[in-house]
Structures are given as C-alpha cells and as structure tokens.
Write a protein that holds these residues in place. Structure first.
Motif, short mmCIF file in Angstrom:
data_model
loop_
_atom_site.label_atom_id
_atom_site.label_comp_id
_atom_site.label_asym_id
_atom_site.label_seq_id
_atom_site.Cartn_x
_atom_site.Cartn_y
_atom_site.Cartn_z
N GLY A 10 6.77 -15.55 17.00
CA GLY A 10 6.24 -16.48 17.94
C GLY A 10 5.94 -15.48 19.39
N HIS A 11 6.31 -14.23 19.44
CA HIS A 11 6.19 -13.37 20.54
C HIS A 11 5.48 -12.33 19.95
N GLN A 12 4.42 -11.93 21.06
CA GLN A 12 3.50 -10.91 20.99
C GLN A 12 4.11 -9.58 21.32
N THR A 13 4.23 -8.61 20.46
CA THR A 13 4.81 -7.25 20.67
C THR A 13 4.01 -6.22 20.01
N SER A 14 4.05 -5.26 20.47
CA SER A 14 3.36 -3.82 19.92
C SER A 14 4.25 -2.65 19.85
N ILE A 15 3.87 -1.90 18.94
CA ILE A 15 4.94 -0.80 18.64
C ILE A 15 3.93 0.51 18.45
N SER A 16 4.37 1.50 18.87
CA SER A 16 3.64 3.05 18.58
C SER A 16 4.01 3.65 17.66
N LEU A 17 3.00 4.16 16.89
CA LEU A 17 3.49 4.95 15.65
C LEU A 17 2.39 6.40 15.64
N GLU A 18 2.86 7.39 14.97
CA GLU A 18 1.79 8.33 14.81
C GLU A 18 1.12 8.00 13.62
N PRO A 19 -0.22 8.27 13.66
CA PRO A 19 -1.30 7.87 12.62
C PRO A 19 -0.73 8.02 11.26
N GLU A 20 -0.10 8.99 11.08
CA GLU A 20 0.30 9.08 9.62
C GLU A 20 1.17 7.92 9.09
N PHE A 21 2.22 7.69 10.04
CA PHE A 21 2.89 6.10 9.72
C PHE A 21 2.13 5.08 9.62
N VAL A 22 1.21 4.66 10.52
CA VAL A 22 0.27 3.49 10.48
C VAL A 22 -0.25 3.63 9.12
N ASP A 23 -0.86 4.99 8.57
CA ASP A 23 -1.59 4.84 7.28
C ASP A 23 -0.34 4.66 6.21
N ALA A 24 0.75 5.14 6.30
CA ALA A 24 1.72 4.87 5.38
C ALA A 24 2.19 3.30 5.35
N LEU A 25 2.38 2.65 6.50
CA LEU A 25 2.43 1.40 6.58
C LEU A 25 1.50 0.44 5.84
N ASN A 26 0.12 1.01 5.96
CA ASN A 26 -1.10 0.04 5.55
C ASN A 26 -0.96 0.35 3.88
N GLN A 27 -0.52 1.50 3.53
CA GLN A 27 -0.47 1.56 2.18
C GLN A 27 0.59 0.91 1.33
N ILE A 28 1.74 0.89 2.17
CA ILE A 28 2.85 -0.14 1.52
C ILE A 28 2.30 -1.47 1.46
N SER A 29 1.72 -1.98 2.74
CA SER A 29 1.23 -3.19 2.76
C SER A 29 0.22 -3.49 1.63
N LYS A 30 -0.40 -2.75 1.32
CA LYS A 30 -1.41 -2.88 0.20
C LYS A 30 -0.90 -3.00 -1.35
N HIS A 31 0.14 -1.95 -1.10
CA HIS A 31 0.93 -2.01 -2.55
C HIS A 31 1.62 -3.09 -2.80
N ASP A 32 2.40 -3.76 -1.89
CA ASP A 32 3.25 -4.94 -1.97
C ASP A 32 2.56 -6.13 -1.76
N LYS A 33 1.20 -6.05 -1.38
CA LYS A 33 0.48 -7.13 -1.39
C LYS A 33 0.93 -8.18 -0.29
N VAL A 34 1.27 -7.59 0.93
CA VAL A 34 1.76 -8.59 2.13
C VAL A 34 1.21 -7.92 3.12
N SER A 35 1.22 -8.69 4.28
CA SER A 35 0.63 -8.18 5.54
C SER A 35 1.53 -7.23 6.44
N VAL A 36 0.82 -6.36 7.05
CA VAL A 36 1.68 -5.29 7.74
C VAL A 36 2.82 -5.98 8.80
N ALA A 37 2.06 -7.10 9.37
CA ALA A 37 3.24 -8.17 10.20
C ALA A 37 4.28 -8.76 9.58
#
Length: 71
Positions: A10-37
């Motif tokens: 319930g609290h808005q937060t942000s994290i900073s990641l290198e673009p490669e880690f953002v891409d990897a996180l998005n790939q994991i999200s798609k693979h697992d069929k769950v949201s990045v959040a």
C-alpha cells in the motif's frame, strides 16, 4: 539507471536498477506470468532487514539466472 515505481504493502516506492537488470526482471516476469510488482513484493517480504531493496532485487535476478543456467 532506470527507476521502477511500485506499490508495496500500500505504499508507493521506487527502486533504481541498471537497464540490464530491468530487462532481466521483465523477462522473469513474462516467464513466470506474474507482474514485476508481484516479484518485487515477494523479494521485499523475504529480504533481510539489512539489505536494501535494489540490492535484493539484483541478487534475486542473479540467483534466478544462475539457477536457470545451472552454473
């Protein structure tokens, strides 16, 4: 660095990641069929209190890729 904004417990937060880690996180999200959040929420729920969230996310991604490649 790229910022990712999510709502955690319930609290808005942000994290900073290198673009490669953002891409990897998005790939994991798609693979697992769950949201990045959802992935970040799980990491936040299980990380040690001494670890910052961005570092915990990087560690999670590294472990996943190592597990998938079976190094």
């Amino acid at each position: 660095m790229k910022k990712i904004s999510v709502s955690l417990s319930g609290h808005q937060t942000s994290i900073s990641l290198e673009p490669e880690f953002v891409d990897a996180l998005n790939q994991i999200s798609k693979h697992d069929k769950v949201s990045v959040a959802s992935i970040i929420q799980n990491i936040d729920d299980t990380r040690s209190p001494e670890s910052n969230l961005s570092s915990a996310v990087r560690s999670y991604i590294l472990r996943r890729y190592m597990q998938e490649s079976k190094l």
